[in-house]
Every structure is written in C-alpha cells, then in structure tokens.
Design a protein around this motif. Structure first.
Motif, PDB file in Angstrom:
ATOM      1  N   ARG A 180       0.218  -1.061   0.056  1.00 51.62           N
ATOM      2  CA  ARG A 180      -0.095  -0.122   0.322  1.00 51.62           C
ATOM      3  C   ARG A 180       0.782   1.032   0.105  1.00 51.62           C
ATOM      4  N   LYS A 198       1.090   5.594   0.371  1.00 53.43           N
ATOM      5  CA  LYS A 198       0.983   6.426   1.502  1.00 53.43           C
ATOM      6  C   LYS A 198      -0.142   7.509   0.398  1.00 53.43           C
ATOM      7  N   THR A 199      -0.661   7.988   1.325  1.00 52.67           N
ATOM      8  CA  THR A 199      -2.120   9.181   0.816  1.00 52.67           C
ATOM      9  C   THR A 199      -1.522  10.532   1.174  1.00 52.67           C
ATOM     10  N   GLU A 240       4.458   0.391   0.772  1.00 49.57           N
ATOM     11  CA  GLU A 240       4.723   0.155   2.304  1.00 49.57           C
ATOM     12  C   GLU A 240       6.194  -0.232   2.817  1.00 49.57           C
ATOM     13  N   ASP A 271       4.483   8.783  10.537  1.00 50.10           N
ATOM     14  CA  ASP A 271       3.019   8.072   9.298  1.00 50.10           C
ATOM     15  C   ASP A 271       2.721   6.359  10.322  1.00 50.10           C
ATOM     16  N   SER A 280       0.470   1.292  10.955  1.00 48.45           N
ATOM     17  CA  SER A 280       0.528   2.359  10.608  1.00 48.45           C
ATOM     18  C   SER A 280      -0.793   2.687   9.779  1.00 48.45           C
ATOM     19  N   GLU A 314      -2.191   4.197   7.436  1.00 47.24           N
ATOM     20  CA  GLU A 314      -2.589   3.993   6.362  1.00 47.24           C
ATOM     21  C   GLU A 314      -2.810   2.622   5.939  1.00 47.24           C
ATOM     22  N   ARG A 367      -6.920   3.718   7.124  1.00 49.73           N
ATOM     23  CA  ARG A 367      -7.345   4.498   6.363  1.00 49.73           C
ATOM     24  C   ARG A 367      -7.960   3.346   5.731  1.00 49.73           C
ATOM     25  N   GLU A 368      -7.891   2.033   5.606  1.00 48.52           N
ATOM     26  CA  GLU A 368      -8.455   0.941   4.533  1.00 48.52           C
ATOM     27  C   GLU A 368      -9.507   0.841   5.381  1.00 48.52           C
TER      28      GLU A 368
END
Length: 653
Positions: free
Chosen positions: A20, A22-23, A112, A350, A602, A604, A607-608
């Motif tokens: 994945r 990073k946003t 990642e 992060d 993480s 991220e 956020r999943e």
C-alpha cells in the motif's frame, strides 16, 4: 491440515498491505514546519553535508589502498552516478515537498514495506555517516597533537584485534558526537548558525589547499617509477568508486529539508545541482593536488592532506589544513544529526516506527527523543567501529536508496494521477456533464457486437490516453497488453529490469573471478541479461507518461533512471562480502521491527476500508443486446433466517 493453511484471499490481502502507498494531503505545501530556507541555505546545507571527512580523509584512504592517483577517475564516476540519483531526488523533492527523503519518495510510489526498508537503511546511513565523521574528526585533532591522544588510549586502555572494529576505543570521537547532539537539541536556529560559520571556514580552507597544492605539485609522482597513474587497474578504480560514494551523500540532506524550503519546486532542484557540482569539482581537484604533492603510496590514510603539507616542509600549512578540516567535519556531523531525527519523525508520524519518536519538544520545536536516542547510538558506533568498515557499510545503504528512488521515478511517471471522485448521493443517479465521446463511468448500448467493435475502433483513434496506457503506435503490435490496467505492465517491467540488472552486474563482477565461467557462457549470459534489460526498458517506453508539469522533471525517462539503477547495483556488488553480511543482519532487524510493530500501527492501515462484496447483474433487454454491470455493494446487515438475499437472486436471474 489444509484448514491451517492460509487462504488465497488472506494472502492477497496481506500482499496488498505490504504494497500500500501513502496518501498525500491535497495541499502538500501545508506543513507544521517553518518554510524559511532559501536556495542559498539549501545549497550550503548540501555542501556542508558532502564536504567533510570524504575530502580530508577518504581521498587519502582510497588513493593509497584502492585506486592510487586514479582516485580522480573514481570520483568522476561516483559523481556521475550520484548525478543520476540526484536528478531523481530533485524531481521527487519538487513534486513531494515533504520530509522523509528516500523513505517518503518510495512510500508514495512503490509501497509500504519497501519504504520502511529504505527508511531503515537511511537511518543507518546517517548514523554511520556521523560516526565516521566523528572518527575522522578525532584522527585529525590527534594528528595536531602528534598522536598523543592515540598513544595514551592504547597504553592505558588497550587495543582490539577484531577485523571490523577499531584498534582502540575512540573516546574522543564519542564525546564529539555527544557534544554535537547537545547543540542540535537546542533548536534549528542554533544548528543553522553553526552550519553557516563552519561552512564559510571550510570553503576558505579548500581554496587555500588548491592554491598551495598546485604550487607544490610534482608531476613525477604520477610517473611509472612511483607506480603509474592507475596502479590497481580498472578493478581498483571501480572499487574506489563504490567507496567514494560516501562523499556524495550530502545532497540527500537537501531532499530531507524540502518541507522547510520556501519554494521547493525551484529551490530543491537548484540547490542539489549547485551543491553536487561544487562538491564534485572540489573532490577531483583536491585528489589531484594530493597525489601530485607526495607519492600516493606514502600517504597517511588518517590525515592525508595535513601530513602531505608537513612532509613538504610547510608545518604551518598542515596545522591550518587540520584546523580547517575539523570545521568542515563539524558541518557534516551537524548535518547528519540534523537530518536523522527528521527521518525518524516521518516514519513515526506514519505509524511505521515507535510513536515516541514523533514527539516534538514544545519550546525548541525539535524531536528531542530521536535526537538523544540516535545521538547515543551514533556515539557508540564512533567508539568501537573502524572508519573503513563504516564507510563501506554506508555505501551499500546509500546505493540501495538511490536504486529504489530511481525505480520509484519510473513507476510514478507512468502512474495515473489520483483524483478524488465524489460519490453520488444515495438513491441518485450520476449526472455527467455533456461531452463528446465515452467517459469512464458512462454506460453505452450497442445494437450488435459488430457495431460495438466499430465504435470502439473509432473512439480509440480520438481518445486521450492516460499515463500507463500503451501508446497508440504500439497497439497493433502489442495488442495483448491493452487488457491490463494502466501502469500494471510498467510495474512488472520495472521489476524485470531490476532483476535483469542484478543478473547482468553479477556476471560482470563475479563471472571471471569467483564463478570462473568459460568465455562462451560468460558472453552468452551477458547477451541474455542485456537483452532482458533492454526489452524491459523498451516495454516501459512503449507506454504513455504523465504530461509535463511545472515542477522539475528528470530528462530521458526511463533511460536516465535505468542507467542509475544498473550503475548502483554494479557498485553494490563491488563491496566486500562482510559488508553484505552486516547489511543482511541490519535488514533482518528491520523486518522484525516492521512485522512486529509497523504493519499494525501504520496510518494507512487505519484508512483501509472494509472488504466489499461485488455482485454482477445481467439485464436482458427486448432488443436482444446484453449489458453487464459490475458494481460494488456496501456490506449491509445480513438477511434474517429464512429470507432470501436479493443481491444473490438478482445475480442468478
């Protein structure tokens, strides 16, 4: 026993977690840091990071033990390879002006786990860089006092006979790191002021060395009587190039400070170009005057420049050089200690590293926990490790970071830019704006399959091709690649390119020495792996790139990053096996940290979205045409016992 094996869906989800990306925020210029650095500030920061022990110590070490006077060629090749990597850093620093350097660049484009490993290696790079500079600082100060400090330590403490450790514990080097750590913890203003003062003194000393060195130059020191210009041959030049990479690590500091630049879109590329050009010129000229002043085989690897002036009868000049070199090494040490906590801070922010390192002191506004902890670790490295072992260990981490940043440039150039599309209101239908031609979310009906084919062929000639899609000119020859998602073929081609580069460089480095391949098999393997590399390069080039942006872009993509990749891999394979062994141990420790902490904490991962069910609906119209729609259905409450699942029934009908 089969029930204990992981399911394919679980393995797929696990691989997606590892890769994945990073946003990024919509406004990447928004930051909690103070954007106060100009192009001149960043340039001086880069020069201070590059011109230090590499100039005053590494030149003598490589000239005497690895390359001879051909250390000049080693620095030229290392500077060219660093230029290719620096251009990649410049593009990323302008497009993604966030702290984190190679870690951040890899995270936003590749994935990642790769970003964590690069960040883990960057931490090691800065720690070893600071420790090596501290040992060089100690050696030069010891040379001023006629090696009395070294003799006192060996007499009263003792010596070690371990291959990759120093002969004696360097307490002075450890103390220097601790003092610099204390200054860094006072805040950014104190660090910036000290860097400007020491950089000015260092540049003045370099000018003095060049003027006096060319006055005292003796061309006979390059003659055959002294061993010639390249006594160790091409192999020695390339081995020296791999070690000389330590000298050019400093431009990474500019990328790590891009979040504090006033105008990173222009300041970062210019600062990287100016600082790298000036540093490369300084290394080449100083190496030239050093090997012309005294024979290369008589150099003192611990303090080559100062010792050369002493032996030519200019004791006062040697003292001045030693004092100036200490000022230059201070800039490198401050640069490493200034950047290291920022990388740790980015990883902790992060969620990939321990959250305690993301704490910022309310008064000094610096990550004081990271400064103290990694300052102590750097002092420990300076206390026990040998300078040469540290330098080679640093080179492999730097080269790996360069390789991943170069591959990230290719992947990013052929990726579609992520655009947030607002979801339609519940129960409402999308209301697209009127336009010509089909759009991504528009449904069209065709009376027959042949009519559909004709319309598709007509639209293909007019449509705008997105990044990662096959170019129209290659579609008749590579039509089978059109079925893949945009950028998918490029990603596979980048992996194939890197594998081909590893195999090609392995044959070049080990084919005649370690593997003892016959001539026919050596040539055959070179041809096969070269073809694999070139075909992967052509396959990437056959796809559309992103349109030119207002920020800096490296020219000749994918050729320039591909050359950087193959050159970096070649130089990595030239390093000793002990360096690789220690590097493998460090990577193993990093994987333990990632799978034990990073993957679970993480951001991220938070956020999943939850897994979605996908159902296919088939609707047969009276005209006989067939339309298939696949839509994501949000998971809702499970049907009560005895009630049918309407989505499933629709799919069956």
């Amino acid at each position: 026993m089969a029930r204990w094996l992981p399911r394919s869906t679980d393995l797929t989800r696990f691989c997606q977690k590892l890769n994945r990306v990073k946003t990024l925020e919509d406004d990447m210029m928004e930051t909690s840091f103070n954007r106060c650095l100009s192009t001149i500030d960043l340039t001086l920061l880069g020069i201070g990071g590059m011109v230090g022990s590499g100039l005053y110590v590494l030149t003598g070490t490589v000239a005497k033990e690895i390359a001879g006077p051909a250390v000049i060629v080693s620095f030229i090749v290392a500077g060219f390879a660093s230029l290719l990597a620096a251009l990649c850093y410049a593009e990323f620093g302008a497009r993604v002006p966030k702290t984190g350097s190679a870690y951040m660049f890899t995270y936003v484009s590749v994935g990642e786990i790769w970003a964590f490993l690069i960040g883990w290696n960057v931490l090691l790079e800065y720690m070893i860089g600071g420790a090596a500079v501290a040992r060089a600082w100690s050696g030069y100060l010891d040379s001023i006092f006629n090696h009395k400090i070294k003799n006192f330590t060996e007499t009263h403490v003792g010596t070690w006979q371990v291959p990759f450790l120093a002969h004696y514990p360097d307490f002075l080097a450890a103390a220097i790191v601790l003092v610099a750590t204390a200054f860094i913890s006072f805040g950014a203003k104190v660090s910036s002021w000290l860097n400007h003062v020491f950089s000015a003194i260092s540049m003045g000393v370099i000018l003095f060395i060049l003027v006096m060195g060319f006055i005292l130059a003796q061309p006979r020191n390059w003659s055959a009587q002294e061993g010639g210009f390249a006594p160790f041959g091409l192999s020695g030049i390339m081995a020296g190039t791999a070690t000389c990479f330590y000298a050019f690590v400093g431009f990474d500091v500019i990328a790590a400070s891009s979040e504090e630049a006033r105008n990173p879109q222009t300041a970062v590329p210019r600062a990287i170009a100016f600082s790298l050009g000036l540093a490369t010129g300084a290394y080449i000229l100083v190496s030239m005057v050093l090997t012309l002043m005294v024979p290369w085989h008589t150099l003192d690897p611990d303090s080559a420049l100062a010792d050369a002036f002493y032996r030519r009868g200019y004791a006062w000049a040697g003292f001045l050089v030693a004092a100036g070199s200490i000022c230059a090494m201070n800039t490198v040490l401050l640069s490493n200690l200034f950047s290291l906590p920022r990388i740790v801070y980015a990883m902790a922010e992060d969620g990939l590293f321990f959250q305690v390192f993301s704490r910022v002191h309310p008064r000094t506004q610096v990550p004081v926990v990271g400064i103290v902890v990694f300052g102590l670790l750097m002092a420990l490295l300076a206390l026990v490790f040998d300078l040469e072992a540290l330098v080679q260990f640093l080179s492999i981490g730097t080269l790996l970071a360069y390789t991943f940043v170069a591959s990230s440039i290719i992947v990013l150039r052929f990726q579609q830019q992520k655009v947030d599309v607002p979801a339609p209101a519940a129960g409402g239908q999308p209301n697209p704006e009127p336009h010509e031609g089909p759009s991504a979310g528009e449904l069209k009906e065709y009376e027959s399959f042949s009519d559909k084919l004709q319309l598709v062929d007509r639209d293909k000639s007019k449509e705008h091709r997105e990044p990662g899609q096959l170019k129209a000119a290659f579609e008749p020859y590579l039509e089978f690649l059109s079925d893949f998602y945009p950028g998918e073929v490029v990603t596979v081609a980048v992996v194939t390119l890197m594998v081909s580069a590893v195999c090609l460089c392995s044959v070049l480095v080990f084919g005649n020495t370690h593997l003892h391949l016959p001539t026919w098999s050596y040539s055959l393997l070179l041809v096969l792996f070269s073809l694999g590399f070139l075909l992967s390069l052509l396959l990437i080039w056959a796809h559309e790139q992103q349109l030119s942006t207002q920020t800096f872009q490296i020219p000749l993509v994918p050729l320039s990053p591909a050359l950087s990749i193959v050159l970096n891999i070649y130089l990595m394979l030239k390093l000793s096996y002990m360096t690789w062994l220690r590097f493998a141990v460090w990577l193993l420790l990093g994987l333990l940290v990632y799978f034990g902490y990073g993957i679970w904490h993480s951001k991220e991962n938070l956020r999943e979205p939850r897994p979605q069910r996908v159902s296919a609906r088939y609707v047969v119209f009276p005209s006989g045409s067939l339309e298939e729609r696949v839509q994501a259905v949000q998971p809702g409450p499970q049907p009560a016992a005895g009630l049918p699942d309407t989505d499933t029934d629709d799919a069956k009908r």
